[in-house]
Design a protein around this motif. Structure first.
Motif, PDB file in Angstrom:
ATOM      1  N   ALA A 224       0.834  -1.205   0.000  1.00  0.00           N
ATOM      2  CA  ALA A 224       0.000   0.000   0.000  1.00  0.00           C
ATOM      3  C   ALA A 224       0.866   1.251   0.000  1.00  0.00           C
ATOM      4  O   ALA A 224       0.576   2.221  -0.704  1.00  0.00           O
ATOM      5  CB  ALA A 224      -0.937  -0.001   1.208  1.00  0.00           C
ATOM      6  N   ILE A 225       1.939   1.226   0.766  1.00  0.00           N
ATOM      7  CA  ILE A 225       2.850   2.371   0.812  1.00  0.00           C
ATOM      8  C   ILE A 225       3.521   2.563  -0.535  1.00  0.00           C
ATOM      9  O   ILE A 225       3.593   3.678  -1.068  1.00  0.00           O
ATOM     10  CB  ILE A 225       3.884   2.194   1.939  1.00  0.00           C
ATOM     11  CG1 ILE A 225       3.191   2.312   3.296  1.00  0.00           C
ATOM     12  CG2 ILE A 225       5.011   3.217   1.815  1.00  0.00           C
ATOM     13  CD1 ILE A 225       4.057   1.895   4.475  1.00  0.00           C
ATOM     14  N   ILE A 226       4.000   1.483  -1.135  1.00  0.00           N
ATOM     15  CA  ILE A 226       4.666   1.581  -2.436  1.00  0.00           C
ATOM     16  C   ILE A 226       3.684   2.040  -3.512  1.00  0.00           C
ATOM     17  O   ILE A 226       4.001   2.900  -4.336  1.00  0.00           O
ATOM     18  CB  ILE A 226       5.307   0.234  -2.825  1.00  0.00           C
ATOM     19  CG1 ILE A 226       6.478  -0.064  -1.895  1.00  0.00           C
ATOM     20  CG2 ILE A 226       5.779   0.260  -4.280  1.00  0.00           C
ATOM     21  CD1 ILE A 226       7.051  -1.450  -2.048  1.00  0.00           C
ATOM     22  N   ALA A 227       2.472   1.478  -3.508  1.00  0.00           N
ATOM     23  CA  ALA A 227       1.478   1.855  -4.510  1.00  0.00           C
ATOM     24  C   ALA A 227       1.129   3.336  -4.411  1.00  0.00           C
ATOM     25  O   ALA A 227       0.972   4.019  -5.427  1.00  0.00           O
ATOM     26  CB  ALA A 227       0.220   1.005  -4.356  1.00  0.00           C
ATOM     27  N   THR A 228       1.034   3.838  -3.195  1.00  0.00           N
ATOM     28  CA  THR A 228       0.739   5.258  -3.004  1.00  0.00           C
ATOM     29  C   THR A 228       1.882   6.109  -3.545  1.00  0.00           C
ATOM     30  O   THR A 228       1.652   7.116  -4.217  1.00  0.00           O
ATOM     31  CB  THR A 228       0.502   5.563  -1.518  1.00  0.00           C
ATOM     32  OG1 THR A 228      -0.603   4.789  -1.074  1.00  0.00           O
ATOM     33  CG2 THR A 228       0.208   7.036  -1.298  1.00  0.00           C
ATOM     34  N   GLY A 229       3.100   5.687  -3.275  1.00  0.00           N
ATOM     35  CA  GLY A 229       4.256   6.413  -3.795  1.00  0.00           C
ATOM     36  C   GLY A 229       4.300   6.396  -5.305  1.00  0.00           C
ATOM     37  O   GLY A 229       4.567   7.418  -5.948  1.00  0.00           O
TER      38      GLY A 229
ATOM     39  N   ARG B  39      12.479   4.354 -11.648  1.00  0.00           N
ATOM     40  CA  ARG B  39      11.943   3.028 -11.952  1.00  0.00           C
ATOM     41  C   ARG B  39      12.709   1.960 -11.194  1.00  0.00           C
ATOM     42  O   ARG B  39      12.134   1.057 -10.605  1.00  0.00           O
ATOM     43  CB  ARG B  39      11.995   2.758 -13.459  1.00  0.00           C
ATOM     44  CG  ARG B  39      11.270   1.450 -13.842  1.00  0.00           C
ATOM     45  CD  ARG B  39      11.636   0.972 -15.224  1.00  0.00           C
ATOM     46  NE  ARG B  39      13.022   0.585 -15.336  1.00  0.00           N
ATOM     47  CZ  ARG B  39      13.540  -0.578 -14.874  1.00  0.00           C
ATOM     48  NH1 ARG B  39      12.767  -1.434 -14.248  1.00  0.00           N
ATOM     49  NH2 ARG B  39      14.804  -0.863 -15.023  1.00  0.00           N
ATOM     50  N   LYS B  40      14.025   2.075 -11.186  1.00  0.00           N
ATOM     51  CA  LYS B  40      14.854   1.088 -10.480  1.00  0.00           C
ATOM     52  C   LYS B  40      14.593   1.126  -8.977  1.00  0.00           C
ATOM     53  O   LYS B  40      14.562   0.086  -8.328  1.00  0.00           O
ATOM     54  CB  LYS B  40      16.330   1.337 -10.767  1.00  0.00           C
ATOM     55  CG  LYS B  40      16.736   0.914 -12.157  1.00  0.00           C
ATOM     56  CD  LYS B  40      18.212   1.129 -12.379  1.00  0.00           C
ATOM     57  CE  LYS B  40      18.606   0.721 -13.792  1.00  0.00           C
ATOM     58  NZ  LYS B  40      20.025   0.928 -14.047  1.00  0.00           N
ATOM     59  N   ARG B  41      14.415   2.306  -8.447  1.00  0.00           N
ATOM     60  CA  ARG B  41      14.137   2.431  -7.015  1.00  0.00           C
ATOM     61  C   ARG B  41      12.809   1.775  -6.657  1.00  0.00           C
ATOM     62  O   ARG B  41      12.712   1.045  -5.660  1.00  0.00           O
ATOM     63  CB  ARG B  41      14.138   3.904  -6.601  1.00  0.00           C
ATOM     64  CG  ARG B  41      15.541   4.490  -6.586  1.00  0.00           C
ATOM     65  CD  ARG B  41      15.576   5.979  -6.435  1.00  0.00           C
ATOM     66  NE  ARG B  41      14.830   6.447  -5.283  1.00  0.00           N
ATOM     67  CZ  ARG B  41      14.467   7.714  -5.122  1.00  0.00           C
ATOM     68  NH1 ARG B  41      14.761   8.614  -6.037  1.00  0.00           N
ATOM     69  NH2 ARG B  41      13.805   8.094  -4.052  1.00  0.00           N
ATOM     70  N   LEU B  42      11.767   2.005  -7.469  1.00  0.00           N
ATOM     71  CA  LEU B  42      10.468   1.393  -7.218  1.00  0.00           C
ATOM     72  C   LEU B  42      10.543  -0.126  -7.380  1.00  0.00           C
ATOM     73  O   LEU B  42       9.965  -0.881  -6.593  1.00  0.00           O
ATOM     74  CB  LEU B  42       9.414   1.992  -8.141  1.00  0.00           C
ATOM     75  CG  LEU B  42       9.020   3.424  -7.800  1.00  0.00           C
ATOM     76  CD1 LEU B  42       8.171   4.015  -8.906  1.00  0.00           C
ATOM     77  CD2 LEU B  42       8.297   3.496  -6.480  1.00  0.00           C
ATOM     78  N   GLU B  43      11.256  -0.577  -8.398  1.00  0.00           N
ATOM     79  CA  GLU B  43      11.427  -2.018  -8.603  1.00  0.00           C
ATOM     80  C   GLU B  43      12.103  -2.646  -7.392  1.00  0.00           C
ATOM     81  O   GLU B  43      11.699  -3.702  -6.917  1.00  0.00           O
ATOM     82  CB  GLU B  43      12.258  -2.268  -9.859  1.00  0.00           C
ATOM     83  CG  GLU B  43      12.466  -3.731 -10.187  1.00  0.00           C
ATOM     84  CD  GLU B  43      13.282  -3.932 -11.438  1.00  0.00           C
ATOM     85  OE1 GLU B  43      13.921  -4.988 -11.538  1.00  0.00           O
ATOM     86  OE2 GLU B  43      13.290  -3.045 -12.316  1.00  0.00           O
TER      87      GLU B  43
ATOM     88  N   LEU C  45      12.051  -1.589  -4.340  1.00  0.00           N
ATOM     89  CA  LEU C  45      11.105  -1.616  -3.233  1.00  0.00           C
ATOM     90  C   LEU C  45      10.129  -2.784  -3.356  1.00  0.00           C
ATOM     91  O   LEU C  45       9.863  -3.493  -2.387  1.00  0.00           O
ATOM     92  CB  LEU C  45      10.326  -0.300  -3.148  1.00  0.00           C
ATOM     93  CG  LEU C  45      11.111   0.899  -2.637  1.00  0.00           C
ATOM     94  CD1 LEU C  45      10.290   2.177  -2.783  1.00  0.00           C
ATOM     95  CD2 LEU C  45      11.524   0.692  -1.195  1.00  0.00           C
ATOM     96  N   PHE C  46       9.587  -2.987  -4.584  1.00  0.00           N
ATOM     97  CA  PHE C  46       8.672  -4.121  -4.782  1.00  0.00           C
ATOM     98  C   PHE C  46       9.377  -5.443  -4.498  1.00  0.00           C
ATOM     99  O   PHE C  46       8.841  -6.321  -3.840  1.00  0.00           O
ATOM    100  CB  PHE C  46       8.146  -4.141  -6.228  1.00  0.00           C
ATOM    101  CG  PHE C  46       6.940  -3.255  -6.427  1.00  0.00           C
ATOM    102  CD1 PHE C  46       5.737  -3.550  -5.820  1.00  0.00           C
ATOM    103  CD2 PHE C  46       7.033  -2.136  -7.235  1.00  0.00           C
ATOM    104  CE1 PHE C  46       4.641  -2.740  -6.016  1.00  0.00           C
ATOM    105  CE2 PHE C  46       5.929  -1.327  -7.430  1.00  0.00           C
ATOM    106  CZ  PHE C  46       4.728  -1.625  -6.826  1.00  0.00           C
ATOM    107  N   LEU C  47      10.594  -5.586  -4.995  1.00  0.00           N
ATOM    108  CA  LEU C  47      11.334  -6.836  -4.797  1.00  0.00           C
ATOM    109  C   LEU C  47      11.680  -7.060  -3.334  1.00  0.00           C
ATOM    110  O   LEU C  47      11.785  -8.204  -2.893  1.00  0.00           O
ATOM    111  CB  LEU C  47      12.586  -6.852  -5.665  1.00  0.00           C
ATOM    112  CG  LEU C  47      12.322  -6.974  -7.176  1.00  0.00           C
ATOM    113  CD1 LEU C  47      13.624  -6.831  -7.950  1.00  0.00           C
ATOM    114  CD2 LEU C  47      11.635  -8.285  -7.498  1.00  0.00           C
ATOM    115  N   SER C  48      11.857  -5.994  -2.583  1.00  0.00           N
ATOM    116  CA  SER C  48      12.195  -6.151  -1.169  1.00  0.00           C
ATOM    117  C   SER C  48      11.030  -6.793  -0.395  1.00  0.00           C
ATOM    118  O   SER C  48      11.240  -7.400   0.655  1.00  0.00           O
ATOM    119  CB  SER C  48      12.568  -4.815  -0.537  1.00  0.00           C
ATOM    120  OG  SER C  48      11.445  -3.978  -0.410  1.00  0.00           O
ATOM    121  N   LEU C  49       9.839  -6.684  -0.936  1.00  0.00           N
ATOM    122  CA  LEU C  49       8.669  -7.309  -0.280  1.00  0.00           C
ATOM    123  C   LEU C  49       8.350  -8.700  -0.834  1.00  0.00           C
ATOM    124  O   LEU C  49       7.516  -9.398  -0.294  1.00  0.00           O
ATOM    125  CB  LEU C  49       7.435  -6.408  -0.444  1.00  0.00           C
ATOM    126  CG  LEU C  49       7.490  -5.091   0.319  1.00  0.00           C
ATOM    127  CD1 LEU C  49       6.304  -4.223  -0.062  1.00  0.00           C
ATOM    128  CD2 LEU C  49       7.528  -5.328   1.813  1.00  0.00           C
TER     129      LEU C  49
END
Length: 90
Positions: free
Chosen positions: A57-62, A79-83, A85-89
Motif C-alpha cells: 500500500a505504501i509503495i502503490a501510493t508512492g 523506476r529502479k528504485r520502485l522495482e 522496493l517491490f522486490l524487497s517485499l
C-alpha cells in the motif's frame, strides 16, 4: 522518496500495522505457552501477509504520486528504485 500518505491511506496502513503488531504479540504468547507448531506458523503467515499488504500500500501510493505529479526526477533511476522496493517485499 518521502512517505506522504493522505488521511484514509494513512489510516488503512496504520490499521494494518497495528493488526500485525497484535498478531506478533499473539505469536510471542503462543510460543511462550508452548502452543502447537502449526498454529504458530499459521499466525506467522498471517503477520507476514499483513506486513506485505501494508508495504505494498505504501509503495502503490508512492507510485501513484509519482505518476500523478509527474515526479520522475531521474527517470530510469526512479523506476529502479520502485522495482527495488517491490522486490524487497517479494
Amino acid at each position: 522518496m518521502d512517505l506522504e500518505l493522505a488521511g484514509e491511506e494513512l489510516r488503512s496502513v496504520l490499521n494494518r500495522l497495528r493488526r500485525a503488531q497484535g498478531q506478533i504479540a499473539g505469536v510471542i504468547r503462543m510460543i511462550e505457552e508452548g502452543r502447537d507448531c502449526e498454529a504458530v506458523v499459521t499466525q506467522l503467515a498471517a503477520v507476514s501477509r499483513a506486513l506485505d499488504k501494508a508495504g505494498f500500500a505504501i509503495i502503490a501510493t508512492g507510485l501513484q504520486k509519482c505518476i500523478a505529479e509527474g515526479q520522475t526526477p531521474d527517470g530510469e533511476d526512479m523506476r529502479k528504485r520502485l522495482e527495488k522496493l517491490f522486490l524487497s517485499l517479494a
